[in-house]
Structure formats: structure tokens, C-alpha cells
Design an enzyme around this catalytic site. Structure first.
Site, PDB file in Angstrom:
ATOM      1  N   ILE A 188       0.408  -1.136   0.319  1.00 26.41           N
ATOM      2  CA  ILE A 188      -0.262  -0.491  -0.438  1.00 26.41           C
ATOM      3  C   ILE A 188       0.828   1.050  -0.344  1.00 26.41           C
ATOM      4  O   ILE A 188       0.305   2.502  -0.655  1.00 26.41           O
ATOM      5  CB  ILE A 188      -0.677  -0.417   1.512  1.00 26.41           C
ATOM      6  CG1 ILE A 188      -2.067  -1.122   1.261  1.00 26.41           C
ATOM      7  CG2 ILE A 188      -1.641   1.742   1.750  1.00 26.41           C
ATOM      8  CD1 ILE A 188      -3.188  -1.092   2.197  1.00 26.41           C
ATOM      9  N   GLY A 226      28.227   4.109  18.358  1.00 22.82           N
ATOM     10  CA  GLY A 226      26.963   3.062  19.009  1.00 22.82           C
ATOM     11  C   GLY A 226      26.330   4.275  20.321  1.00 22.82           C
ATOM     12  O   GLY A 226      26.736   5.889  20.418  1.00 22.82           O
ATOM     13  N   CYS A 243      33.788   6.786  17.347  1.00 21.38           N
ATOM     14  CA  CYS A 243      32.489   7.499  17.613  1.00 21.38           C
ATOM     15  C   CYS A 243      32.416   7.028  19.405  1.00 21.38           C
ATOM     16  O   CYS A 243      33.220   6.937  20.053  1.00 21.38           O
ATOM     17  CB  CYS A 243      31.663   7.123  16.841  1.00 21.38           C
ATOM     18  SG  CYS A 243      30.736   8.846  17.019  1.00 21.38           S
ATOM     19  N   HIS A 292      33.027   9.205  11.605  1.00 16.77           N
ATOM     20  CA  HIS A 292      32.801   8.535  11.254  1.00 16.77           C
ATOM     21  C   HIS A 292      33.684   7.697   9.957  1.00 16.77           C
ATOM     22  O   HIS A 292      33.357   8.538   9.001  1.00 16.77           O
ATOM     23  CB  HIS A 292      31.514   7.843  10.938  1.00 16.77           C
ATOM     24  CG  HIS A 292      30.969   7.800  12.376  1.00 16.77           C
ATOM     25  ND1 HIS A 292      30.226   6.831  12.975  1.00 16.77           N
ATOM     26  CD2 HIS A 292      30.050   8.596  12.867  1.00 16.77           C
ATOM     27  CE1 HIS A 292      29.809   7.007  14.066  1.00 16.77           C
ATOM     28  NE2 HIS A 292      29.441   7.726  14.520  1.00 16.77           N
ATOM     29  N   GLU A 339      34.349   5.266   8.314  1.00 21.83           N
ATOM     30  CA  GLU A 339      33.837   4.346   7.402  1.00 21.83           C
ATOM     31  C   GLU A 339      32.847   5.362   6.457  1.00 21.83           C
ATOM     32  O   GLU A 339      32.779   4.607   5.247  1.00 21.83           O
ATOM     33  CB  GLU A 339      33.142   3.438   8.200  1.00 21.83           C
ATOM     34  CG  GLU A 339      31.497   3.505   8.668  1.00 21.83           C
ATOM     35  CD  GLU A 339      32.024   3.601  10.623  1.00 21.83           C
ATOM     36  OE1 GLU A 339      32.791   5.243  10.474  1.00 21.83           O
ATOM     37  OE2 GLU A 339      30.853   4.328  10.768  1.00 21.83           O
TER      38      GLU A 339
HETATM   39  N1  GLN Z   1      26.565   8.124  21.337  1.00 20.23           N
HETATM   40  C1  GLN Z   1      27.780   8.762  21.630  1.00 20.23           C
HETATM   41  C2  GLN Z   1      27.519   9.996  21.104  1.00 20.23           C
HETATM   42  O1  GLN Z   1      26.063  10.599  20.837  1.00 20.23           O
HETATM   43  C3  GLN Z   1      28.077   8.130  20.297  1.00 20.23           C
HETATM   44  C4  GLN Z   1      27.623   8.057  19.158  1.00 20.23           C
HETATM   45  C5  GLN Z   1      28.045   6.836  17.821  1.00 20.23           C
HETATM   46  O2  GLN Z   1      29.148   6.199  17.881  1.00 20.23           O
HETATM   47  N2  GLN Z   1      27.341   7.371  16.562  1.00 20.23           N
HETATM   48  O3  GLN Z   1      28.274  10.794  21.243  1.00 20.23           O
END
Ligand code: GLN
Length: 537
Positions: A151, A357, A384, A510, A512
Site C-alpha cells: 500500500i 553506538g 565515535c 565516522h 567508514e
Molecule cells: N552515543 C554517542 C554520542 O551520541 C556516540 C555516537 C556514535 O557512536 N555514533 O555521542
């Protein structure tokens, strides 16, 4: 302005057929022929962007230079094409509705009743043409997320129907990606689900020009005849897409099946220069013939779903090929790591990567992993949250700051070594409010990272809310971990390294997101190299 050509990619029968890889492979072949190509993804869900989605739902959230939080398919587009994407390359139903509703509130519709047709479909059509209208591209490939018949997909299919009609068939075509299942008991490939999904498209007024058929077995001529007859396509427009050993084989497979040729014929574009894929095939040859293997531990909390770390995995493939090394990723759940089992679990590794994370779950295991890597001189790469864990580990175990933490995990910590920036403190909305996208970073003379990047000013992409708390910088540096990358305007720490360790680098950004087949990321290259040295010792 020359005619911009549009290629729409729809999916039938099931999800997860790899529309993104087919779109990226086609784009790669067209790019090799000298065309300027971009790819866009339309996602039929109501979230404004995937930034607020749990990684278990859709895998990694990919971030572009302009700070858009996007679908992970955009990562494939960049890795294949080696050109950046932007917010315009990913549009969701939520974003479409948001802008229509904003316009309604501003009175733009002059008292009209606002409806799916024409208002939502017009907005979709505009979004599709934004990239074409920049004048930067000869061909825009638009991947329609979801499966035909959903849908949610209907307004998108209707928009495609209208655009095909408005732009003319030599300027816009549809590729339908479908599944040809193999019934083991019957020993046969079956075309019926494809017939049904094409019928479904036709009910919406769209007749596919090309069928790309995902299959586990070779498709015979008679199956192609059948598909052509029942799905209204020419036989040469039935393209087999057999399961590949790696996604990076798909451009070659599509080349030998002639997907680019049939597309160019239909769009009335010249096909004089055949794609050579020289650099691409050099990468593939190295990737498939590694001389050594390294064991890398990826410590994260979403490890059950490898897609949650898609760009990291791909970066290892690029960097591994560059070093002619097979990178074996050992998926380690941070919640399973304890002081007791860390040595046993990590002692086989040549490198430890602590992943990005959010939230408290699993952080103690990550901190233990950093400690093990630091003390045992195993190459360590923190990305990070991984960098933030390295800061916390050093604060607790070297500086003796008991219960040091990030205020994300413990708002009452006596030592907030990782903390919110002032400007983040009053933000209440979650969506799109982190530090996002490309920021400059100045690298310190004589550091490891300046040697790796061979540049003193770099730009990398960010996605985080918390930062290293500069009140602790002197203490941390005195303990041997040096801030070797800083944002030149805000002085926020972007990189920490331990010079006395063979390879210990944490980055707040990041890397990556920027690794591509043709430009493997220098930090990943060097980390894999360090892991190789570790494995040979
Ligand atoms: N949680 C952490 C922050 O907000 C790291 C974020 C992440 O690893 N992308 O700063």
C-alpha cells in the site's frame, strides 16, 4: 539543457533482492562509459529519515557530507560510484508529507483540498527531478524502496507512471527487479511470482521495460521466452542476476548480461565506449587473492545484524584488498564481555575495533575490550562511541577517576569525561539534532594520524551528540593519550592516539562513511596494516 534521462528501479515478489546493488552496478557501468550518473532512493516509510530508527530495523544509518541521515543503500552508491550523495538522494514518505503539510499551512494550495493525487504525487515527482535539474547529471537512477503491491508504494508507482508519460519513453524507463525462485522438489525455476508482480505493476499503469531476475540457478532460454511472453518485455531485456560471491562482482555480471546496453538503447544514448572497469577489477583481483589473513574483533552491541555496521565491514573489504589481506571479522557482542572472559575471547585477535553506538547497554564490555587492547598492545581502533570508551577506560584505569563516564550513560558521574556540548543541552527533539555531516579537523604535527592522512587538514563525517570534555585534556595527555586532531573552530577533540602503543587511535567521527572501492580510507588501510604486522610477529 540536454535531456536528463531517468531510470526507475522497482522491486517485486520479496524485499531484500538487492535493488541498491543492481542500481549501483548499473550506475557504475554507465559511469565507466563516460556518463555522469547519480542514484536516489525513495523510502516509503513515514519516518522523516532513518536517523531515529533502531539499527535492528533497517541496519546502519548512513550519513552524507551535508549531514543527511540516510538509508544504507546510499553507502553502496558512494562506494561504487566514488562520488558523494546528499539529502536529495534519499527521500522518505515522511519527508514528502511533511513538506506538503508545511505548504498547506502556508496557504500555498490556495484553498484546494490537499490529496494524495495530485499533491503528494507532485511532491514526489519534484523530488525525483531535483537531482536531474541540478544539471550535474546525464542520468538519474531512482530506486523505489519496498515491494510493488505494498500500500505504501502506491503513490510512488503512480508518480513513476506520470513521469514516464510526461518525460517520454526515450527519457524514462523502468527496471523491475524480481525473484525467480527455485523449487528443489520440482527441480525447477518458477516464473509465476514474477508474472504476478509484473501484473501488479501493470494494474497501476506501469509496464516494466527491463526485468532483472534474481536467481540461484542459471535462467534457461525457455524461461527467458516465457518471462518475455507473459511480462510484455523483449527477450533480450530479461536480465539474469545470479547470486554472486560478493556484491563487487555484480557490475561485471551485469556487464556480461548486457544490462547497460539495453538501458542505453532504450534511452537512445550512445554506447560507443565499452566499460573497462580497470581499477575496479584490480581491486577485485586483490580482494579475491589475499596473501595473508588478519583477525579483527568488531566489538558492538548490534552484532546479530551485520548490516548495522555495513560501512565498517565494507571499509575493511576495501582496506583488506589494498593490503592484499583477508580481513576476518570476529563479531563480538559487547554485552558478553566480562573482566573474566576478555583475555580468553580476545587473545586471538590482531586488531580490535570498538564500534559506534548509543546508550548504556554493553558499554562495560567495550571498556574491558579497550583495556585489553591498550595493555596488550593489540592494534586498537575506536570509532565515535569507541573513542569515548577509550577516554573512559584511561580515565578510570590509568588516572584512577573511579566511575568516570559519559553523561549519556550516567548523568551523575563524578567525572564527566564525555559530556554534552552547551548547544546540545536545550535540545529536546531527537530527530536530526546530533552533530551531523562533514566537519574540518586539524591534525597535529608529527602525530600518527598526520602520517596516515598525509594532510594536516581533513574533513570527516559526524553523527553524535556527546563530546570529549576538554576540562580533562591535560590529565588525559599527561597519562599518555594525546589529542592529535581537533576541530579548528571549536577546539573539540576529534582524534586521540597513544604514541607509546603500536597502533591506538580513536576518532570522534565516522571514517567508514568515506571509504570507497577506488579510495579506501587511509585509517582503515593503516589499521589493517598494523593488524597484519601484529599477526606476523
Ligand atoms: N552515543 C554517542 C554520542 O551520541 C556516540 C555516537 C556514535 O557512536 N555514533 O555521542
Amino acid at each position: 539543457m540536454a535531456n536528463i534521462k531517468y531510470v526507475f528501479v522497482t522491486g517485486g515478489v520479496t524485499s531484500s533482492l538487492g535493488k541498491g546493488i543492481i542500481a549501483a552496478s548499473l550506475a557504475k557501468l554507465l559511469q565507466e562509459r563516460g556518463y555522469s550518473v547519480t542514484i536516489q532512493k525513495l523510502d516509503p516509510y513515514i519516518n522523516i529519515d532513518p536517523g531515529t530508527l533502531n539499527p535492528y530495523e533497517h541496519g546502519e544509518c548512513y550519513v552524507t557530507d551535508d549531514g543527511a541521515e540516510t538509508d544504507l543503500d546510499l553507502g553502496h552508491y558512494e562506494r561504487f560510484l566514488n562520488i558523494p550523495t546528499s539529502q536529495a538522494n534519499n527521500v522518505t514518505t515522511g519527508r514528502i508529507y511533511q513538506s506538503v503539510i508545511d505548504k498547506e499551512r502556508k496557504g500555498v494550495y490556495l484553498g484546494k483540498t490537499v490529496q494524495v493525487i495530485p499533491h503528494i504525487t507532485d511532491e514526489i515527482k519534484n523530488r525525483i527531478q531535483i537531482l536531474g535539474n541540478t544539471g550535474d547529471f546525464d542520468i538519474v537512477i531512482t530506486e523505489i524502496g519496498g515491494t510493488v503491491g505494498d500500500i505504501e508504494s502506491l503513490p510512488y508507482v503512480e508518480s513513476v507512471r506520470q513521469l514516464l508519460w510526461e518525460l517520454g519513453h526515450e527519457n524514462a524507463i523502468v527496471i523491475h527487479l524480481t525473484l525467480i525462485p527455485y523449487l528443489a522438489a520440482a527441480g525447477e525455476l518458477k516464473t509465476k511470482p514474477t508474472q504476478h508482480s509484473v501484473k501488479m505493476l501493470m494494474q497501476s499503469g506501469v509496464s516494466p521495460d527491463i526485468l532483472v531476475c534474481r536467481t540461484e540457478h542459471k535462467i534457461s532460454e525457455s524461461i527467458k521466452d516465457k518471462l518475455a511472453l507473459f511480462c510484455n518485455v523483449n527477450k533480450e531485456d530479461v536480465i539474469e542476476s545470479i547470486d554472486a560471491e560478493t556484491i563487487y562482482d555484480v557490475p561485471n555480471l551485469m556487464l556480461s548480461e548486457g544490462l547497460d546496453t539495453v538501458v542505453l538503447n532504450k534511452l537512445r544514448l550512445s554506447k560507443d565506449s565499452r566499460p573497462k572497469l580497470i581499477a575496479w577489477n584490480e581491486f577485485l583481483a586483490k580482494f579475491k587473492n589475499p596473501k595473508n589473513t588478519v583477525e579483527i574483533g568488531l566489538i558492538g552491541k548490534y552484532v546479530e545484524l551485520h548490516d548495522a555496521y555495513k560501512s565498517i565491514c565494507e571499509s575493511f573489504i576495501h582496506a583488506g584488498a589494498f593490503n592484499e589481506v583477508k580481513v576476518n571479522i570476529n563479531w563480538i557482542h559487547s554485552e558478553d564481555l566480562t573482566i573474566e572472559n576478555v583475555p580468553e575471547t580476545l587473545k586471538y585477535l590482531n586488531g580490535i575495533l570498538v564500534a559506534p553506538g548509543f546508550g548504556e547497554r554493553g558499554i562495560e564490555g567495550k571498556i574491558e575490550a579497550v583495556k585489553y587492547a591498550r595493555e596488550n598492545k593489540i592494534p586498537f581502533f575506536g570509532i565515535c562511541l569507541g573513542l569515548q570508551m577509550a577516554v573512559i577506560e584511561l580515565s578510570r584505569n590509568v588516572l584512577g577517576l573511579k566511575d568516570a563516564n559519559s553523561t549519556e550513560m550516567n548523568s551523575k558521574t563524578p567525572y564527566p569525561v564525555i559530556d554534552l556540548m552547551e548547544e546540545q543541552k536545550n535540545i529536546t527533539n531527537y530527530g536530526g539534532t546530533m552533530r551531523l555531516g562533514a566537519w574540518d579537523c586539524e591534525l597535529k604535527a608529527n602525530s600518527k594520524v598526520i602520517g596516515i592522512y598525509k594532510n594536516d587538514l581533513i574533513s570527516e563525517r559526524h553523527r553524535h551528540r556527546y563530546e570529549f570534555n576538554n576540562d580533562y585534556l591535560e590529565k588525559i595527555e599527561n597519562a599518555g593519550m594525546i589529542a592529535t586532531g581537533k576541530n579548528p573552530e571549536t577546539n573539540l577533540v576529534e582524534v586521540f592516539e597513544i604514541p607509546a602503543h603500536p597502533w591506538f587511535v580513536g576518532v570522534q567521527y565516522h571514517p567508514e562513511y568515506k571509504s570507497t572501492v577506488l579510495n579506501p580510507h587511509p585509517l582503515f588501510i593503516d589499521f589493517v596494516k598494523a593488524a597484519l604486522e601484529h599477526s606476523l610477529n
